[in-house]
Scaffold this motif. Structure first.
Motif, PDB file in Angstrom:
ATOM      1  N   PRO A  35       0.812  -1.226   0.000  1.00 10.85           N
ATOM      2  CA  PRO A  35       0.000   0.000   0.000  1.00 10.85           C
ATOM      3  C   PRO A  35       0.838   1.265   0.000  1.00 10.85           C
ATOM      4  N   VAL A  36       0.296   2.322  -0.627  1.00  9.70           N
ATOM      5  CA  VAL A  36       0.960   3.629  -0.657  1.00  9.70           C
ATOM      6  C   VAL A  36       0.123   4.620   0.144  1.00  9.70           C
ATOM      7  N   ILE A  37       0.747   5.221   1.144  1.00  5.02           N
ATOM      8  CA  ILE A  37       0.114   6.290   1.912  1.00  5.02           C
ATOM      9  C   ILE A  37       0.734   7.598   1.424  1.00  5.02           C
ATOM     10  N   PRO A  38      -0.004   8.399   0.670  1.00  2.00           N
ATOM     11  CA  PRO A  38       0.540   9.665   0.165  1.00  2.00           C
ATOM     12  C   PRO A  38       0.197  10.822   1.099  1.00  2.00           C
ATOM     13  N   ALA A  39       0.737  12.000   0.777  1.00  2.00           N
ATOM     14  CA  ALA A  39       0.531  13.170   1.630  1.00  2.00           C
ATOM     15  C   ALA A  39      -0.682  13.996   1.233  1.00  2.00           C
ATOM     16  N   VAL A  40      -1.134  13.846  -0.028  1.00  2.00           N
ATOM     17  CA  VAL A  40      -2.146  14.751  -0.562  1.00  2.00           C
ATOM     18  C   VAL A  40      -3.377  13.994  -1.060  1.00  2.00           C
ATOM     19  N   ASP A  41      -4.550  14.598  -0.902  1.00  2.00           N
ATOM     20  CA  ASP A  41      -5.802  13.950  -1.288  1.00  2.00           C
ATOM     21  C   ASP A  41      -5.855  13.565  -2.765  1.00  2.00           C
TER      22      ASP A  41
ATOM     23  N   ALA B 244      -4.853   6.047   1.581  1.00  2.00           N
ATOM     24  CA  ALA B 244      -5.520   7.019   2.461  1.00  2.00           C
ATOM     25  C   ALA B 244      -4.511   8.078   2.905  1.00  2.00           C
ATOM     26  N   THR B 245      -5.027   9.193   3.394  1.00  2.00           N
ATOM     27  CA  THR B 245      -4.168  10.230   3.964  1.00  2.00           C
ATOM     28  C   THR B 245      -4.979  11.203   4.796  1.00  2.00           C
ATOM     29  N   LEU B 246      -4.275  12.018   5.533  1.00  2.00           N
ATOM     30  CA  LEU B 246      -4.842  13.200   6.167  1.00  2.00           C
ATOM     31  C   LEU B 246      -4.248  14.366   5.383  1.00  2.00           C
ATOM     32  N   SER B 247      -5.062  15.002   4.554  1.00  2.00           N
ATOM     33  CA  SER B 247      -4.535  15.954   3.580  1.00  2.00           C
ATOM     34  C   SER B 247      -4.956  17.392   3.827  1.00  2.00           C
ATOM     35  N   VAL B 248      -3.973  18.283   3.691  1.00  2.00           N
ATOM     36  CA  VAL B 248      -4.271  19.708   3.645  1.00  2.00           C
ATOM     37  C   VAL B 248      -5.015  19.949   2.330  1.00  2.00           C
ATOM     38  N   ASP B 249      -6.136  20.652   2.383  1.00  2.00           N
ATOM     39  CA  ASP B 249      -6.947  20.909   1.191  1.00  2.00           C
ATOM     40  C   ASP B 249      -6.214  21.870   0.258  1.00  2.00           C
ATOM     41  N   GLN B 250      -5.788  21.369  -0.908  1.00  2.00           N
ATOM     42  CA  GLN B 250      -4.989  22.167  -1.834  1.00  2.00           C
ATOM     43  C   GLN B 250      -5.787  23.339  -2.425  1.00  2.00           C
ATOM     44  N   TYR B 251      -7.058  23.123  -2.691  1.00  2.00           N
ATOM     45  CA  TYR B 251      -7.898  24.199  -3.228  1.00  2.00           C
ATOM     46  C   TYR B 251      -8.013  25.336  -2.209  1.00  2.00           C
ATOM     47  N   GLN B 252      -8.260  24.986  -0.953  1.00  2.00           N
ATOM     48  CA  GLN B 252      -8.391  26.006   0.089  1.00  2.00           C
ATOM     49  C   GLN B 252      -7.068  26.734   0.320  1.00  2.00           C
TER      50      GLN B 252
ATOM     51  N   THR C 255       4.063  43.469   1.768  1.00  2.00           N
ATOM     52  CA  THR C 255       4.397  42.043   1.875  1.00  2.00           C
ATOM     53  C   THR C 255       5.424  41.767   2.971  1.00  2.00           C
ATOM     54  N   SER C 256       6.324  42.716   3.224  1.00  2.00           N
ATOM     55  CA  SER C 256       7.462  42.477   4.117  1.00  2.00           C
ATOM     56  C   SER C 256       7.067  42.038   5.520  1.00  2.00           C
ATOM     57  N   ASP C 257       5.964  42.572   6.032  1.00  2.00           N
ATOM     58  CA  ASP C 257       5.520  42.196   7.375  1.00  2.00           C
ATOM     59  C   ASP C 257       4.151  41.512   7.348  1.00  2.00           C
ATOM     60  N   TYR C 258       3.838  40.889   6.230  1.00  2.00           N
ATOM     61  CA  TYR C 258       2.586  40.143   6.084  1.00  2.00           C
ATOM     62  C   TYR C 258       2.944  38.664   6.321  1.00  2.00           C
ATOM     63  N   PRO C 259       2.672  38.123   7.507  1.00  2.00           N
ATOM     64  CA  PRO C 259       3.135  36.780   7.859  1.00  2.00           C
ATOM     65  C   PRO C 259       2.650  35.692   6.884  1.00  2.00           C
ATOM     66  N   ILE C 260       3.506  34.713   6.676  1.00  2.00           N
ATOM     67  CA  ILE C 260       3.132  33.525   5.922  1.00  2.00           C
ATOM     68  C   ILE C 260       2.026  32.800   6.691  1.00  2.00           C
ATOM     69  N   LYS C 261       0.985  32.398   5.993  1.00  2.00           N
ATOM     70  CA  LYS C 261      -0.087  31.644   6.643  1.00  2.00           C
ATOM     71  C   LYS C 261       0.141  30.158   6.393  1.00  2.00           C
ATOM     72  N   VAL C 262       0.304  29.417   7.474  1.00  2.00           N
ATOM     73  CA  VAL C 262       0.639  27.996   7.398  1.00  2.00           C
ATOM     74  C   VAL C 262      -0.576  27.155   7.764  1.00  2.00           C
ATOM     75  N   ILE C 263      -0.916  26.209   6.889  1.00  2.00           N
ATOM     76  CA  ILE C 263      -2.027  25.297   7.147  1.00  2.00           C
ATOM     77  C   ILE C 263      -1.455  23.906   7.401  1.00  2.00           C
ATOM     78  N   THR C 264      -1.814  23.313   8.525  1.00  2.00           N
ATOM     79  CA  THR C 264      -1.295  21.982   8.867  1.00  2.00           C
ATOM     80  C   THR C 264      -2.403  20.950   9.099  1.00  2.00           C
ATOM     81  N   LYS C 265      -3.611  21.430   9.326  1.00  2.00           N
ATOM     82  CA  LYS C 265      -4.700  20.508   9.627  1.00  2.00           C
ATOM     83  C   LYS C 265      -5.175  19.798   8.363  1.00  2.00           C
ATOM     84  N   GLY C 266      -5.246  18.470   8.435  1.00  2.00           N
ATOM     85  CA  GLY C 266      -5.659  17.698   7.275  1.00  2.00           C
ATOM     86  C   GLY C 266      -7.033  17.069   7.432  1.00  2.00           C
ATOM     87  N   LYS C 267      -7.618  16.683   6.307  1.00  2.00           N
ATOM     88  CA  LYS C 267      -8.904  15.988   6.332  1.00  2.00           C
ATOM     89  C   LYS C 267      -8.696  14.538   5.883  1.00  2.00           C
ATOM     90  N   MET C 268      -9.408  13.623   6.502  1.00  2.00           N
ATOM     91  CA  MET C 268      -9.273  12.208   6.185  1.00  2.00           C
ATOM     92  C   MET C 268      -9.790  11.933   4.771  1.00  2.00           C
TER      93      MET C 268
END
Length: 332
Positions: free
Chosen positions: A248-254, A263-271, A289-302
């Motif tokens: 079996p292959v468990i990938p990172a993306v939906d 299967a995976t727990l994937s960060v929604d690429q569209y969102q 842009t210089s002080d506009y923080p990078i927005k990091v998404i880590t929560k995935g959906k099954m």
């Protein structure tokens, strides 16, 4: 006669003034719309989803392609020389802002922009490690955007839950993909911490996948495919090999699950793309842009693939099925 000539002169004078006013009004009302250049490394479902999200995010804030903004979309089809040429094209047409989908695309745009034109990162893994920004909180210069950080520990937990008998995990990545290498090696460190045996495998491009996958499938019990553009593009080749070996292959993306992953727990690429588009709209409106923080998404959906599980003779635990049904995605 003299009275007639005088009246005619007055009439022509008024007409000239009114014509001038009309012309001035038209000139004033014809406002040039800004150009947004979107540069995508190559075609595959995850990057395509990010692209659609970027356009949707811009639209939500009033930037509609062909009306209030001109979107120039370019796809390099995996060719590094195309990335440079297309990035320069955006500079030549005085793009108000550019968006990079995948690390190499973002790096090409950053180089062409020369710290002038704003560059938005669309779901870039480890942007500071790739030299694009100073830090997530204070990117510096002309670059900001979003980063999709894979929930790697959760991926390992899911793999062990679905394939409890797996003694050795194969981890595959593309040597030229910074994000892929970052995720693969970080996943390997987590395996080591958890006492799980692993083997790293690499491809230099998608043409290597068949041979490397055959070697890997003969030596491991399960495969982890990180968020990696090369691996994602060759996902069907990878799965065609591993399925024959019942590995079996468990990938990172939906989207990689849809292409044959288990299967995976994937960060929604569209969102992720949509959030980038929303941030881009704020920059177009004047946000620095210089002080506009990078927005990091880590929560995935099954996200699970029922037909793949059936091929491999794997039964999803009730908890996994429940989570996928409640707030995830099920491919049949």
């Amino acid at each position: 006669m003299i009275a007639f000539i005088s009246a005619l002169i007055v009439f022509l004078g008024v007409a000239f003034v009114m014509t001038g006013k009309t012309t001035a009004t038209k000139t004033t009302s014809t406002k040039k719309v800004p150009t947004v250049g979107i540069l995508q490394l190559q075609t595959h479902p995850a990057l395509d989803a990010i692209h659609r999200g970027v356009v949707a995010g811009l639209k939500e804030y009033g930037y509609v392609d062909g009306k209030t903004v001109k979107i120039d979309y370019q796809n390099a089809q995996g060719d590094q020389s195309n990335l440079k040429t297309m990035s320069q094209k955006f500079m030549n047409e005085n793009a108000a802002l550019t968006v990079g989908i995948a690390t190499p695309a973002a790096q090409a745009l950053a180089s062409a922009a020369n710290k002038q034109t704003p560059v938005m990162l669309a779901g870039i893994t480890d942007p500071s490690g790739s030299g694009l920004i100073k830090s997530d909180q204070h990117p510096g210069a002309n670059i900001t955007g979003t980063s999709g950080e894979s929930p790697l520990k959760s991926h390992l937990d899911l793999l062990r839950k679905l394939v409890p008998s797996a003694k050795t995990i194969g981890i595959i990545y593309t040597t030229s993909d910074h994000g892929g290498e970052y995720n693969a090696k970080k996943f390997a460190r987590i395996c080591k911490q958890e006492g799980v045996k692993y083997k790293l495998y690499t491809i230099s491009n998608t043409n290597d996948m068949q041979q490397v996958a055959e070697t890997m499938a003969a030596n491991v019990d399960a495969v982890y495919a990180p968020q990696d553009n090369g691996v994602a593009s060759a996902m069907k080749t990878l799965v065609s090999v591993t399925n024959k070996a019942k590995v079996p292959v468990i990938p990172a993306v939906d989207t990689m699950v849809k292409a044959g992953g288990l299967a995976t727990l994937s960060v929604d690429q569209y969102q992720l793309g949509k959030l980038t588009g929303e941030m881009a709209a704020q920059v177009l409106k004047g946000k620095a842009t210089s002080d506009y923080p990078i927005k990091v998404i880590t929560k995935g959906k099954m996200t699970i693939n029922l037909s793949e599980a059936k091929k491999l003779g794997i039964k999803f635990p009730a908890s996994v099925l429940k989570e996928a049904k409640a707030k995830g995605v099920i491919y049949k």
